[in-house]
Design a protein around this motif. Sequence first.
Motif, mmCIF file in Angstrom:
data_model
loop_
_atom_site.group_PDB
_atom_site.id
_atom_site.type_symbol
_atom_site.label_atom_id
_atom_site.label_comp_id
_atom_site.label_asym_id
_atom_site.label_seq_id
_atom_site.Cartn_x
_atom_site.Cartn_y
_atom_site.Cartn_z
ATOM 1 N N UNK A 36 0.926 -1.272 0.064
ATOM 2 C CA UNK A 36 -0.045 -0.158 -0.081
ATOM 3 C C UNK A 36 0.840 1.345 0.051
ATOM 4 N N UNK A 37 0.575 1.931 -0.992
ATOM 5 C CA UNK A 37 1.679 3.234 -1.043
ATOM 6 C C UNK A 37 0.949 4.523 -1.032
ATOM 7 N N UNK A 38 1.049 5.142 0.037
ATOM 8 C CA UNK A 38 0.570 6.553 0.124
ATOM 9 C C UNK A 38 1.195 7.462 -0.670
ATOM 10 N N UNK A 39 0.412 8.519 -1.287
ATOM 11 C CA UNK A 39 1.189 9.381 -2.167
ATOM 12 C C UNK A 39 1.650 10.658 -1.315
ATOM 13 N N UNK A 40 2.389 11.315 -1.617
ATOM 14 C CA UNK A 40 2.718 12.546 -1.150
ATOM 15 C C UNK A 40 1.857 13.791 -1.278
ATOM 16 N N UNK A 41 2.074 14.084 -2.406
ATOM 17 C CA UNK A 41 1.176 15.192 -3.365
ATOM 18 C C UNK A 41 0.758 14.518 -4.526
ATOM 19 N N UNK A 42 -0.888 14.176 -4.323
ATOM 20 C CA UNK A 42 -1.684 13.550 -5.489
ATOM 21 C C UNK A 42 -1.632 14.576 -6.809
ATOM 22 N N UNK A 70 1.381 -4.748 3.237
ATOM 23 C CA UNK A 70 2.720 -3.894 3.781
ATOM 24 C C UNK A 70 2.380 -2.554 3.431
ATOM 25 N N UNK A 71 3.161 -1.678 4.107
ATOM 26 C CA UNK A 71 3.149 0.010 3.473
ATOM 27 C C UNK A 71 4.621 -0.148 2.797
ATOM 28 N N UNK A 72 4.645 0.817 1.846
ATOM 29 C CA UNK A 72 5.919 1.463 0.959
ATOM 30 C C UNK A 72 5.849 2.643 0.804
ATOM 31 N N UNK A 73 6.755 3.562 1.755
ATOM 32 C CA UNK A 73 6.614 4.950 1.782
ATOM 33 C C UNK A 73 7.490 5.799 0.602
ATOM 34 N N UNK A 74 7.853 4.998 -0.586
ATOM 35 C CA UNK A 74 8.740 5.492 -1.108
ATOM 36 C C UNK A 74 8.336 6.859 -1.977
ATOM 37 N N UNK A 75 7.091 7.162 -2.120
ATOM 38 C CA UNK A 75 6.544 8.173 -2.575
ATOM 39 C C UNK A 75 6.563 9.534 -1.712
ATOM 40 N N UNK A 76 6.595 9.064 -0.328
ATOM 41 C CA UNK A 76 6.916 10.224 0.545
ATOM 42 C C UNK A 76 8.163 10.764 0.570
ATOM 43 N N UNK A 77 9.256 9.926 0.117
ATOM 44 C CA UNK A 77 10.710 10.281 0.128
ATOM 45 C C UNK A 77 10.947 11.193 -1.054
ATOM 46 N N UNK A 78 10.128 11.254 -2.118
ATOM 47 C CA UNK A 78 10.292 11.839 -3.203
ATOM 48 C C UNK A 78 9.831 13.317 -3.130
ATOM 49 N N UNK A 79 10.387 14.435 -3.733
ATOM 50 C CA UNK A 79 9.740 15.758 -3.888
ATOM 51 C C UNK A 79 8.888 15.878 -5.124
ATOM 52 N N UNK A 80 7.911 16.599 -4.854
ATOM 53 C CA UNK A 80 6.877 17.039 -6.036
ATOM 54 C C UNK A 80 5.832 15.953 -6.124
ATOM 55 N N UNK A 81 5.117 15.984 -7.322
ATOM 56 C CA UNK A 81 3.883 15.369 -7.227
ATOM 57 C C UNK A 81 4.534 13.719 -7.310
ATOM 58 N N UNK A 82 3.324 12.795 -6.926
ATOM 59 C CA UNK A 82 3.969 11.330 -6.894
ATOM 60 C C UNK A 82 3.272 10.784 -8.249
ATOM 61 N N UNK A 83 4.082 10.616 -9.107
ATOM 62 C CA UNK A 83 3.820 9.916 -10.272
ATOM 63 C C UNK A 83 4.191 8.382 -10.252
#
Length: 219
Positions: A36-42, A70-83
């Motif tokens: 499950x991947x939460x996005x930082x900035x949809x 499981x959770x996967x936080x990789x999109x929270x570690x990137x700046x800008x929109x989560x593509x």
Amino acid sequence: MSPLALLGGTFDPVHVGHLRAAIEAREALHADEIRMLPCAVPPHREQPAVGPEQRLLMLQAAIAGIPGLRTDARELQRSGPSYTYDTLLSVRGEIGERRPLVLVLGADAFAGLPTWYRWREITNVAHIAVLTRPDAHGLIDPRLEDLLASAGTADPARLAAAAAGQVLRLQIPPMPVSSTLVRTRLRQGRSVRFLVPDAVIDMIADTGWYGAGSPVQRA
Ligand code: ATP
């Protein structure tokens, strides 16, 4: 080879519709793991009511003890929109060229796919599994009809046989629950019990996120 499946979302907050979707997809695909991947900035919607770290904490509490989730936080570690395309490339880089990778989407998210960054290339990197969702309208973009005509299948086994390229349509039991519904009820001081897991209710009641906090939230 067992597929790795990804369910991305805003999870603002996570609810039982997300959790059932993940479990249904995991069973149908015979996937060892659903991330499950939460996005930082949809990129395609208004900004979330609660920050990324808080949404991740709720997600972690919601799936604690559920096998294969499981959770996967990789999109929270990137700046800008989560593509999603970038996320899939990043996961593909880790799992190698051969393992089936499946992007799981509810029907409403699939309907918006032609607005996504490099959407036509997504099936070069992963399969897509489209789950039925009761509040999704039936209209479908002609470009998606073309994609379904060329790559569509109703047989989950076909996704285990290749690394990428198929679009599976999967019927799941309808759960007419959304984060919007949950946020509205919380704002109104109403109960969200059985719409979100108890551990998430406790977290929201303790913190007052979503304007919640009155005793009714634990009801
Ligand atoms: P919001 O109401 O804020 O738009 P949401 O409930 O749609 O949020 P998201 O986090 O945007 O939740 O959804 C993440 C993914 O889970 C999307 O692919 C979405 O289609 C899917 N999904 C969410 N709820 C359900 C549901 N009840 N049944 C099937 N799929 C769902």
